[in-house]
Design an enzyme around this catalytic site. Sequence first.
Site, PDB file in Angstrom:
ATOM      1  N   ASP A 243     -20.560   7.223   2.456  1.00 18.60           N
ATOM      2  CA  ASP A 243     -19.293   7.292   3.098  1.00 18.60           C
ATOM      3  C   ASP A 243     -19.605   6.829   4.658  1.00 18.60           C
ATOM      4  O   ASP A 243     -18.641   6.245   5.052  1.00 18.60           O
ATOM      5  CB  ASP A 243     -18.585   8.983   3.240  1.00 18.60           C
ATOM      6  CG  ASP A 243     -17.955   9.449   1.915  1.00 18.60           C
ATOM      7  OD1 ASP A 243     -17.636   8.420   1.281  1.00 18.60           O
ATOM      8  OD2 ASP A 243     -17.930  10.384   1.731  1.00 18.60           O
TER       9      ASP A 243
ATOM     10  N   GLY B 171     -13.043  19.175   5.528  1.00 13.52           N
ATOM     11  CA  GLY B 171     -13.534  18.823   4.384  1.00 13.52           C
ATOM     12  C   GLY B 171     -15.220  18.480   4.278  1.00 13.52           C
ATOM     13  O   GLY B 171     -15.407  17.610   5.399  1.00 13.52           O
TER      14      GLY B 171
ATOM     15  N   THR C 192     -17.038  13.770  -5.442  1.00 14.81           N
ATOM     16  CA  THR C 192     -15.663  13.844  -4.539  1.00 14.81           C
ATOM     17  C   THR C 192     -15.520  15.158  -4.457  1.00 14.81           C
ATOM     18  O   THR C 192     -16.031  16.242  -4.766  1.00 14.81           O
ATOM     19  CB  THR C 192     -14.802  13.098  -4.878  1.00 14.81           C
ATOM     20  OG1 THR C 192     -13.534  12.722  -4.298  1.00 14.81           O
ATOM     21  CG2 THR C 192     -14.313  13.502  -6.588  1.00 14.81           C
TER      22      THR C 192
ATOM     23  N   GLY D  40      -8.434  17.349   9.190  1.00 21.53           N
ATOM     24  CA  GLY D  40      -9.159  17.879   8.190  1.00 21.53           C
ATOM     25  C   GLY D  40     -10.464  18.470   8.218  1.00 21.53           C
ATOM     26  O   GLY D  40     -11.254  17.463   9.235  1.00 21.53           O
TER      27      GLY D  40
ATOM     28  N   SER E  67      -8.937   9.141 -10.329  1.00 19.77           N
ATOM     29  CA  SER E  67      -9.869   8.372  -9.534  1.00 19.77           C
ATOM     30  C   SER E  67     -10.199   6.718  -9.276  1.00 19.77           C
ATOM     31  O   SER E  67      -9.855   6.298 -10.497  1.00 19.77           O
ATOM     32  CB  SER E  67     -11.349   9.098  -9.867  1.00 19.77           C
ATOM     33  OG  SER E  67     -12.306   8.393  -9.414  1.00 19.77           O
ATOM     34  N   PHE E  68     -10.600   6.436  -8.112  1.00 20.72           N
ATOM     35  CA  PHE E  68     -10.737   5.090  -8.032  1.00 20.72           C
ATOM     36  C   PHE E  68     -12.209   4.832  -8.842  1.00 20.72           C
ATOM     37  O   PHE E  68     -12.236   3.507  -9.315  1.00 20.72           O
ATOM     38  CB  PHE E  68     -11.124   4.812  -6.395  1.00 20.72           C
ATOM     39  CG  PHE E  68     -11.550   3.874  -6.150  1.00 20.72           C
ATOM     40  CD1 PHE E  68     -11.262   2.493  -5.950  1.00 20.72           C
ATOM     41  CD2 PHE E  68     -13.090   3.819  -5.797  1.00 20.72           C
ATOM     42  CE1 PHE E  68     -11.876   1.381  -5.398  1.00 20.72           C
ATOM     43  CE2 PHE E  68     -14.086   2.652  -5.433  1.00 20.72           C
ATOM     44  CZ  PHE E  68     -13.110   1.686  -5.182  1.00 20.72           C
TER      45      PHE E  68
ATOM     46  N   TYR F 227      -6.032   6.034  -0.566  1.00 15.37           N
ATOM     47  CA  TYR F 227      -5.854   4.635  -0.844  1.00 15.37           C
ATOM     48  C   TYR F 227      -4.695   4.778  -1.936  1.00 15.37           C
ATOM     49  O   TYR F 227      -4.178   3.431  -2.233  1.00 15.37           O
ATOM     50  CB  TYR F 227      -6.951   4.181  -1.620  1.00 15.37           C
ATOM     51  CG  TYR F 227      -7.560   4.650  -2.616  1.00 15.37           C
ATOM     52  CD1 TYR F 227      -7.135   4.126  -4.046  1.00 15.37           C
ATOM     53  CD2 TYR F 227      -8.275   5.970  -2.787  1.00 15.37           C
ATOM     54  CE1 TYR F 227      -7.628   4.952  -5.207  1.00 15.37           C
ATOM     55  CE2 TYR F 227      -8.636   6.357  -4.174  1.00 15.37           C
ATOM     56  CZ  TYR F 227      -8.117   6.195  -5.268  1.00 15.37           C
ATOM     57  OH  TYR F 227      -8.471   6.657  -6.505  1.00 15.37           O
TER      58      TYR F 227
ATOM     59  N   LYS G  29     -18.712  17.912  -2.284  1.00 18.36           N
ATOM     60  CA  LYS G  29     -19.688  17.238  -1.530  1.00 18.36           C
ATOM     61  C   LYS G  29     -20.458  18.078  -0.704  1.00 18.36           C
ATOM     62  O   LYS G  29     -21.436  17.775  -0.544  1.00 18.36           O
ATOM     63  CB  LYS G  29     -18.837  16.490  -0.582  1.00 18.36           C
ATOM     64  CG  LYS G  29     -18.030  15.146  -1.184  1.00 18.36           C
ATOM     65  CD  LYS G  29     -17.456  14.200  -0.234  1.00 18.36           C
ATOM     66  CE  LYS G  29     -16.691  13.168  -0.761  1.00 18.36           C
ATOM     67  NZ  LYS G  29     -16.066  12.092   0.471  1.00 18.36           N
TER      68      LYS G  29
END
Length: 252
Positions: free
Chosen positions: A109, A134, A68, A132, A20-21, A214, A72
């Site tokens: 987001d 999601g 995440t 997608g 994770s970021f 990313y 969500k």
Amino acid sequence: MEVEKKNKVYGLLGRAIGYSFSRGYFTEKFEKLEIEDSEYVNFDIPSIEDFPTVIKKQQAQLHGMNVTIPYKQEVIPFLDKLDKTAKKIGAVNTIKFTKKGLLKGYNTDVVGFENSLTPFLKNHHKRALILGTGGASKAIAFSLKRLGIKYRFVSRNPLKKKEISYDSITEKTMKNYTILINSSPVGTFPDVHLMPQIPYIWITDQHLLFDLIYNPSETSFLKEGKKKGAAIKNGLQMLELQAEESWRIWNQ
């Protein structure tokens, strides 16, 4: 899932989030700002049913969480309140723990995506395909609607009116939809060779490809667009912007 006792604990809720970021970003932020009473940790749980246990263990210290994949949408029934935007979207990526002990859900987001995408938009960018379906795709759709951009979802199993299958994308579709947004995890490290199954042959220099991923910084999806002269953008700036918006919410 014990963490060192700090006055304030923030964290990321998800599954298989070692990559994770968020943890690295906020840890670095705390160091730069010399915030010594706070810590950001990963709450990596196998099922959303484990969420109440996480809360119970850390309730006194918890001030905020990011959310995440894949929680969500799944986390919503566990929250006490939803911000107006999060309610409209039907997905949450930020949770604030209020002074009254309530859990309130937000979606940052939207802010991250809109501010990251807008500088790349040209007059001919009027329609988008969202790859997608999601939790992240819901925020993307909400943003596009606000920007006046028509969109359709692309799904492996299209069920709703605005959804089409990957197999049904034609040359005409690609010509009409000049914004292609990958909101799926396909192509994320370590599976960097993978990419959404769309007909890349019909991408032109009129297209804009945006990937929420990313890592890697240039996915196979983006590389294919680049070969065709399309504008490309990865998800790093979006993540940074949504993280800062989360921080603002937690501290307002």
